[in-house]
Every structure is written in C-alpha cells, then in structure tokens.
Write an enzyme that holds these catalytic residues in place. Structure first.
Site, mmCIF file in Angstrom:
data_model
loop_
_atom_site.group_PDB
_atom_site.id
_atom_site.type_symbol
_atom_site.label_atom_id
_atom_site.label_comp_id
_atom_site.label_asym_id
_atom_site.label_seq_id
_atom_site.Cartn_x
_atom_site.Cartn_y
_atom_site.Cartn_z
ATOM 1 N N PHE A 170 0.806 -1.223 0.000
ATOM 2 C CA PHE A 170 0.000 0.000 0.000
ATOM 3 C C PHE A 170 0.830 1.259 0.000
ATOM 4 C CE2 PHE A 170 0.589 -0.559 4.637
ATOM 5 C CZ PHE A 170 0.955 0.717 5.013
ATOM 6 N N LYS A 194 -1.282 -7.470 -8.786
ATOM 7 C CA LYS A 194 -2.228 -7.531 -7.675
ATOM 8 C C LYS A 194 -1.868 -6.396 -6.721
ATOM 9 C CE LYS A 194 -3.019 -8.571 -3.874
ATOM 10 N NZ LYS A 194 -3.615 -7.731 -2.744
ATOM 11 N N GLU A 197 -5.228 -3.892 -1.451
ATOM 12 C CA GLU A 197 -6.658 -3.581 -1.349
ATOM 13 C C GLU A 197 -6.898 -2.209 -0.734
ATOM 14 O OE1 GLU A 197 -6.189 -7.484 0.893
ATOM 15 O OE2 GLU A 197 -4.799 -6.165 -0.174
ATOM 16 N N SER A 247 6.035 -7.066 4.055
ATOM 17 C CA SER A 247 6.672 -7.390 5.320
ATOM 18 C C SER A 247 7.472 -8.685 5.196
ATOM 19 C CB SER A 247 5.620 -7.532 6.417
ATOM 20 O OG SER A 247 4.799 -8.664 6.166
ATOM 21 N N CYS A 302 9.846 1.618 3.525
ATOM 22 C CA CYS A 302 10.819 0.636 3.981
ATOM 23 C C CYS A 302 12.213 1.224 4.108
ATOM 24 C CB CYS A 302 10.844 -0.560 3.041
ATOM 25 S SG CYS A 302 11.424 -0.156 1.382
ATOM 26 N N GLU A 406 9.999 -3.614 12.889
ATOM 27 C CA GLU A 406 9.578 -2.547 11.988
ATOM 28 C C GLU A 406 8.266 -1.937 12.479
ATOM 29 O OE1 GLU A 406 9.528 -1.876 7.216
ATOM 30 O OE2 GLU A 406 8.601 -3.717 7.932
#
Length: 527
Positions: A170, A194, A197, A247, A302, A406
């Site tokens: 995202f 993909k 969402e 992740s 990240c 994280e």
C-alpha cells in the site's frame, strides 16, 4: 517493508449491500475494466477523513483464472512484437505518464493519505525505471563467439519468461509496481498486477495509460483481491515469476510458496534502518536528515530511518535540534488546503494507527523516554482521520521490540552508543539488512563503514539511499528473499531467460569430405 495482513490471512469481504452506496473498484482484464461477480469486497478509505470512499472487488477463483488466461493470450501477441515496436510503446507510456503524473498523484493521496508532492516524488522515481526500460534493447542483447571450435559458433539469446505476477504494497501504489512492470513488459512479458486492497485505484489508472500507449490487451492486467488472489498467482502453472514487496513474514511466505511451484521469485521484505551519527558529523545536516527520513510519508516506507545511533557526546544536542524541527512540522490532509500542502499526512488505516501506538506504549514500558508524543494527535476538521503525530523516543533499550521490529510509522528512536564499533554491532546484529546511513566528516570512517556493515543499501551523509534506476534495489538478510533485486541489471536478468545455441554451418568447399564426416562416440571436444 510494510505489513500486508491480507496477503497472509483472508480478508473478510464486505457484502454487496454494504457497498451499494459507493463505487466498486473493478479488475482490469482484456484491456478494459472488468466488473467483479464474486460478491466479495473490501472498503477503501480516505485516510484524512476516515470515510469509506469506495469498495474494491476481491476476486474469486474464476476471476483469477480469467485474469491469468487473458495475460497468457496477451503474452502470445506481445512476445511476437519486434523490439522496435515494443520500444515505441514503452516510450509512449513514458510520455503519457510524464504529462499526466499530477492526476495519478492526486489519486494516490486520496487513498493512501500521503502529501501530493510526496506522491509526485514516488511517481518520478518510478518513472526513472520506465526511462531505463526505454533503453532495453541494449540490456537484452545476447553474445556471440565465432569459431569456438573448427566451424562451430556459439551465441546466446534472451527471451521473455511469459506471464509474470507482481504483488505490491500500500505504501507506494505507483512506484513499487513501476520497479517491476516497465522492465517486464519491455522484455516481452505479460504482467498480472495484484495491488494492495487499501489503495487499488492507481493500478487501474496505470492500466488505462498502457492501453492508450498502444499496449495490446492482456499484456497488463490488474487483479484486485486478497490472499485468494495472491495464492492464485503463486500456484498457477502459467505464472512464471513473482515480484513482491511487503513485510518479512509475507515475503518469506511468498518466496517459499512460489519457489515450491517452480517460479522465479524476488521478494523484498521488512526493514529496521539505522543512522549512525559520529561525533564529528554536521548535526544540522543530521537533524534535517533524521526528520526527513523518519517522518516523510508518515514513516510508511521501507527506507525510513527509524533508529538514530548517536555516538556520545552528541545525543543531547541532536535531540534538541530534532525536537525543534518537529515543532515546525505541519500535519494535515495530504491534498492540502487552499493550495497549501502540509509536511505530513495520515497513516493508511485506523488499525495501523493503533499498531504504531502500541509500539510507543511498548517503548515507554521498556524504559524509553517519550520526548515528543504523537499518540492521540488530531487535525482540526479531520477528527476521524487516521493521523499520528511525529514521535521522538530517547534512551530506547536495544532489547525493546520498538528498537528491533519494523514500526512503519512516524516514530524515531534515539539509542545512545559510546563508539563506532558499538553502533556497527547493533546494526549488524539485527535481523534486517535493508538500508542504513552513516553521518560523518571522516572519509576513513565512512569507507570502513561501507565495507563492514551487513546491509544492502548504504548512505554516506545520505539518509535514504535508494539507488537510481540503473543500479538495483534490495537488502540483505531478512530484507530480501529470492533470486534478484529490483530493477537495474538485476531486473532485466530476472525477467528474461537465456538460450545458448551451438551452431555448425559446413563450408561448401569441404562439405561431404573426410574433414566433416566420421563416427566418434567420445564426449565432444573443441579443436
């Protein structure tokens, strides 16, 4: 790199009735929007207001199969295009993207929450990879060796894989897909993307732009969905490779599952990036860099710096400088008000905001000092938005989960160390190895650091060392799983496979003579 809960566990789809008052974001299959009939949906929020602005379709197995089948047909067409024709389409896409990037940035802000100028920044970094892909003929050339043995030549060619899958997070709904698909498409592959969402609309916008650029139907497909769609890509015998950013637990799941099904994999995982500050560093530069790298994009990237390792005696002075800069930051709706943008927008969801707050709770319980507290932060007129204020922690124990895991939010931790060696050991003992930085005016110390640190991307007086497009992006240890880093030469190697051809053409002058005939059952030898 980001938590992608729905990639590892099923998402509970919203019912059609619940979605009746807002638009349903569709798939993109066969070169057009494709309305879902699965009956499964998930809400899409405007993070600044907390309001549901749309629902996104979650694919069922029939839609997954249709998307992959469309991509296979697209590949069969596209792989037959000449290099010149493919290059022309990629150039056209670049020109269209450059002309209309503001439109895409505003879409990103409306679903992700980041400031529009920050969204523009991610598009421009993604565009660098598009521009690299424009020069792909040079990067997919084979090699030729003449007369390796008498009358025998050996040469190699590079060919596309086929249908490739991209699963993106995202936090960068445009840039991260652009790390992969420009190179994959230029090399002759068909892509099934993909998207997350949480912010799925950017992918559809990019799909429509590819069509306008002249890309054949099926070559760029958008499959909206949750874990069912992810597993459909991982397990499909048609899909030849998977590119993923997310992740570490999900990256490892992607790597293991896709590899088990015979696919190439590049799976980029999580991070815990450190900034080592030596006593001779320019603290004004350090403070600016720490604030920029720690709070930019609300910490949802990240390559964010989340831990400052301050070699004493600089910590007190540095904390005061950072605190002064935090007080001047403007936090608000990323779209801006009356043409004025804030410095930082909200987090992506209320659930994620709660998770970030839990890490601050953990740090405080473990003995850290909360110098600036962003918990409970609100923006006037946006009380329902998912805002979290810039947070600064001091004296964070190195054993605290807030120091080792994280957080993915605007939380900057200061850890006081007594020497370069102590700071280096803290970095190298961590489970991640994505990015790191050293701030110093000592060239010898910097050179030693770049050689001794166990991290894939290193900044020297640069806080976010994201490589330019013609180098490659990726970390070490649990920050990268798979066969290749993203973009650069690694990208072209990943999305092509090589054939080596050994060829003999007989000289007409000696054809049929004893020089070219005879039986020899031994292993072939060069002569």
């Amino acid at each position: 790199m980001t938590t992608v809960e729905t990639t590892a566990t099923s998402t509970a789809g919203a019912t059609a009735a619940a979605a009746s008052d807002v638009a349903v974001i569709p798939h993109w299959i066969d070169g057009a929007e494709h309305a879902s009939t699965s009956g499964r949906m998930a809400p899409v929020y405007n993070p600044a207001t907390g309001q549901v602005t749309a629902h996104v379709a979650l694919a069922d197995q029939a839609e997954i199969d249709a998307a992959i089948a469309s991509a296979q047909r697209g590949f069969e067409t596209w792989s037959g295009f000449s290099i010149a024709k493919r290059q022309a389409v990629v150039f056209s896409f670049r020109e269209l993207l450059n002309a209309r990037k503001r439109e895409l940035a505003e879409i990103i802000t409306s679903e992700h929450g980041k400031v529009v100028s920050d969204a523009m920044g991610e598009i421009l970094r993604g565009q660098e990879v598009v521009e690299l892909a424009c020069g792909f003929p040079h990067l997919i050339k084979g090699a030729y060796s003449e007369n390796v043995s008498t009358g025998i030549d050996v040469y190699s060619t590079k060919q596309a894989l086929g249908v490739v899958g991209i699963i993106s997070p995202f936090n960068f709904p445009a840039m991260v897909p652009m790390w992969f698909f420009p190179i994959a498409i230029a090399a002759g592959n068909a892509v099934v993307l993909k998207p997350s969402e949480k912010d799925p609309s950017a992918a559809l916008w990019l799909a429509a732009l590819w069509k306008e650029a002249g890309l054949p139907d099926g070559v760029f497909t958008v499959l909206q969905g949750d874990k069912l769609a992810v597993d459909g890509l991982l397990e499909s015998p048609v899909v030849q490779s998977i590119s993923f950013v997310g992740s570490t637990p999900i990256a490892q799941y992607i790597y293991e599952t896709a590899s088990r099904h015979g696919k190439r994999v590049q799976a980029l995982g999580g991070a815990k990036n450190h900034m080592l500050v030596l006593p001779d560093a320019d603290l004004e530069l350090v403070a600016d860099s720490a604030v920029n790298a720690g709070y930019g994009a609300a910490g949802e990237r990240c390559m964010a710096i989340s831990v400052v390792l301050a070699v004493e005696p600089v910590a007190d002075d540095l904390i005061a400088k950072i605190q002064d800069r935090i007080a001047k930051l403007r936090i608000g709706n990323g779209a801006g008000v009356d043409g004025v943008e804030p410095d930082m927008g909200p987090l992506i969801t209320g659930i994620h905001r709660s998770k970030v707050a839990e890490y601050v709770d953990i740090a405080e319980a473990d003995g850290a000092q909360v110098v600036v507290d962003g918990r409970g932060f609100q923006v006037d007129g946006h009380q329902d938005g998912f805002f979290f204020g810039p947070t600064l922690l001091d004296r964070v124990p190195t054993t605290s989960r807030a120091c080792t895991e994280e957080i993915f939010g605007p939380v900057l931790s200061v850890v006081r160390v007594q020497s370069y060696d102590e700071g280096l050991e803290l970095i190298n003992s961590g489970q991640f190895g994505n990015g790191t930085a050293i701030f110093t005016n000592d060239g010898g110390a910097a050179r030693r650091f770049q050689n001794e640190v166990h991290v894939g991307m290193i900044g020297i007086n640069v806080p976010i060392p994201v490589p330019v497009a013609y180098h490659s992006f990726g970390g070490w240890k649990k920050s990268l799983f798979g066969d290749a880093k993203a973009y650069g030469v690694h990208g072209f190697d990943f999305f092509t496979r090589e054939k080596a051809i050994t060829s003999r053409w007989l000289d007409p002058a000696t054809r049929g003579t004893s020089e070219t005939r005879g039986i020899n059952l031994g292993f072939p030898q060069n002569n």
